[in-house]
Motif scaffolding. Structure first.
Motif, mmCIF file in Angstrom:
data_model
loop_
_atom_site.group_PDB
_atom_site.id
_atom_site.type_symbol
_atom_site.label_atom_id
_atom_site.label_comp_id
_atom_site.label_asym_id
_atom_site.label_seq_id
_atom_site.Cartn_x
_atom_site.Cartn_y
_atom_site.Cartn_z
ATOM 1 N N ASP A 29 0.870 -1.177 0.000
ATOM 2 C CA ASP A 29 0.000 0.000 0.000
ATOM 3 C C ASP A 29 0.908 1.229 0.000
ATOM 4 O O ASP A 29 1.248 1.760 1.050
ATOM 5 N N LEU A 30 1.330 1.646 -1.209
ATOM 6 C CA LEU A 30 2.280 2.739 -1.330
ATOM 7 C C LEU A 30 1.669 4.065 -0.887
ATOM 8 O O LEU A 30 0.528 4.373 -1.200
ATOM 9 N N GLU A 146 17.503 -0.194 2.886
ATOM 10 C CA GLU A 146 17.184 -0.669 1.545
ATOM 11 C C GLU A 146 15.706 -0.398 1.260
ATOM 12 O O GLU A 146 14.829 -0.856 1.996
ATOM 13 N N VAL A 147 15.435 0.355 0.212
ATOM 14 C CA VAL A 147 14.060 0.658 -0.185
ATOM 15 C C VAL A 147 13.347 -0.635 -0.575
ATOM 16 O O VAL A 147 13.928 -1.514 -1.219
ATOM 17 N N GLY A 148 12.074 -0.742 -0.195
ATOM 18 C CA GLY A 148 11.324 -1.940 -0.538
ATOM 19 C C GLY A 148 10.833 -1.938 -1.972
ATOM 20 O O GLY A 148 11.091 -2.861 -2.744
ATOM 21 N N LEU A 149 10.131 -0.873 -2.357
ATOM 22 C CA LEU A 149 9.516 -0.810 -3.686
ATOM 23 C C LEU A 149 9.471 0.641 -4.153
ATOM 24 O O LEU A 149 8.902 1.496 -3.483
ATOM 25 N N GLY A 150 10.074 0.899 -5.312
ATOM 26 C CA GLY A 150 10.057 2.261 -5.849
ATOM 27 C C GLY A 150 11.014 3.153 -5.085
ATOM 28 O O GLY A 150 12.218 2.988 -5.124
ATOM 29 N N GLY A 151 10.473 4.105 -4.355
ATOM 30 C CA GLY A 151 11.308 5.025 -3.594
ATOM 31 C C GLY A 151 10.500 6.158 -3.015
ATOM 32 O O GLY A 151 10.398 6.346 -1.810
ATOM 33 N N ARG A 152 9.876 6.936 -3.894
ATOM 34 C CA ARG A 152 9.145 8.137 -3.469
ATOM 35 C C ARG A 152 8.077 7.833 -2.432
ATOM 36 O O ARG A 152 7.935 8.556 -1.440
ATOM 37 N N LEU A 153 7.332 6.754 -2.623
ATOM 38 C CA LEU A 153 6.224 6.417 -1.728
ATOM 39 C C LEU A 153 6.529 5.232 -0.831
ATOM 40 O O LEU A 153 5.643 4.711 -0.164
#
Length: 429
Positions: A29-30, A146-153
């Motif tokens: 859920d970004l 470490e970012v999980g998914l994408g970055g911004r959200l």
């Protein structure tokens, strides 16, 4: 398809993980509104004096591991948050190279549960806040996120970090990030901070990456421009890294991708942390990371690699061609349905001698029939990766390579099986 700490699900940590998997409406859920509220109220947005956040399609874990090894050699206390895990959830949070304990996780989960009140959090958001709390309590010097998914959200982007890193950019996670590489570049560049270093290890990155850095006034470092690297000897044993006045020569080739090592050095050089040349050399020599070109045994050679998209498969295929040319490569593969199965298998096919496809299980799992469409002839159809591995290993000659690939889940299941099998042998079972 997240794994629990224990199949019996009776330990306190297992019960916590089961609870976290079921308290939110969706696994992914970004968005930062909910997690940011909790992070701010719990004062978790700056968990250590120095924080480096790492985004990218591939290479995040390797880049974090490389920085970790160098920093540990220099005497820093280092916390690393990564995902997903291979066998146990504890792998996601480590301090000074050691996975945190069940007790530390449970205490941090309890803290987040009390602070969040009626704010709903996804599994990853809850886990991220838990990791930040552990780093805060343990008073580490440096945190590598470490970012999980994408970055911004992504939930990690609530942190006030000092250096931002993009390791690589390719099309992946299409359901959440789309298939436009410029959009993906913008999403990952969303971790950049005004006035702070922003590192990009992707050659010829989408224009949106540099554009966003310029828009917000980040200090941008692009591989091939602000920093360079090259192998310097014919035996591929040494390399050179350069950036501005920095010129490091005769560096040892690490066990992890050289591109990630170059990116890690750029990030550390901008961090303001005191590091010596010997720290860098020792870190490069000592770094290891489970599931990345990991060798379990030599004869036959059993190799684990979590490559699960075309970009990572290209690197793996090149390594196989370079190191194991002429050898029979028996490949155990199982993948998630939302990955680019066709392109990933097409990249690997030229170096694979025999396929052993298997199904994964869970809502995102690809069944063996989906793999067979793209690989054609196989040595069987298997219900799970361990069964495929047993067949490949039993049929392998001593000079063969048994490769396990396709997903963290695939590698994790085989690694868990291998460790338990060898532990049983050592105990005389």
């Amino acid at each position: 398809m997240s794994k629990q700490h224990s199949p019996e699900a009776t330990s306190p940590l297992s019960m916590w993980l089961h609870y976290l998997e079921n308290i939110h409406t969706s696994a992914i859920d970004l968005g930062l509104d909910r997690v940011s509220q909790v992070a701010q109220s719990a004062q978790l947005t700056k968990p250590a004096p120095k924080v480096i956040t790492v985004a990218g399609t591939n290479g995040k874990g390797s880049t974090c591991a490389l920085m970790e090894a160098i920093l540990l050699d220099a005497g820093f206390t280092v916390g690393v948050y990564s995902s997903p895990h291979l066998i146990e959830y504890n792998e996601r949070v480590r301090i000074n190279g050691v996975n945190v304990s069940d007790q530390q996780l449970c205490e941090s989960f309890d803290f987040v549960e009390k602070v969040r009140k009626d704010i709903s959090l996804s599994f990853f958001e809850f886990g991220t806040l838990s990791a930040l709390r552990i780093f805060q309590v343990e008073q580490v010097d440096v945190v590598l996120l470490e970012v999980g998914l994408g970055g911004r959200l992504d939930a990690t982007n609530v942190v006030d970090h000092d250096v931002s890193v993009i390791t690589s950019l390719a099309i992946d996670h299409v359901d959440w990030l789309g298939s436009d590489i410029n959009v993906i570049g913008f999403e990952k560049a969303g971790i950049f901070r005004s006035g702070k270093p922003a590192i990009c290890g992707q050659p010829k990155a989408p224009h949106t990456v540099a554009a966003h850095a310029d828009d917000i006034g980040a200090e941008f470092f692009q591989v091939g421009q602000q920093f360079q690297y090259q192998v310097t000897d014919e035996t591929h044993q040494q390399w050179r890294w350069q950036s501005g006045g920095f010129d490091l020569v005769d560096l040892p080739i690490p066990s992890l991708p050289l591109a990630n090592a170059a990116t890690a050095l750029m990030a550390l050089s901008t961090s303001g942390l005191a590091l010596s040349d010997i720290n860098i050399v020792n870190g490069l020599r000592n770094v290891k990371l489970a599931g990345r070109m990991q060798v379990l045994v030599e004869q036959p050679l059993v190799l684990l690699d979590v490559a699960h998209n075309p970009h990572s498969a290209e690197y793996l295929a090149h390594q196989l061609q370079t190191k194991f040319a002429g050898k029979t490569i028996r490949t155990v593969v199982a993948m998630l349905h939302d990955k680019d199965i066709a392109s990933t298998l097409a990249v690997l096919s030229p170096v694979v001698t025999h396929w052993y496809p298997a199904s994964l299980h869970g809502p995102r799992a690809a069944k063996v029939e989906e793999l067979l469409v793209h690989i054609g002839e196989a040595e069987g159809q298997f219900d799970q990766p361990v069964e495929a591995f047993q067949a490949a290993y039993d049929q392998a000659q001593k000079d063969d390579v048994v490769l396990v690939v396709g997903s963290f889940h695939t590698v994790g299941e085989v690694l868990d099986y291998w460790q338990k099998m060898n532990k049983g042998s050592q105990n005389g079972e």
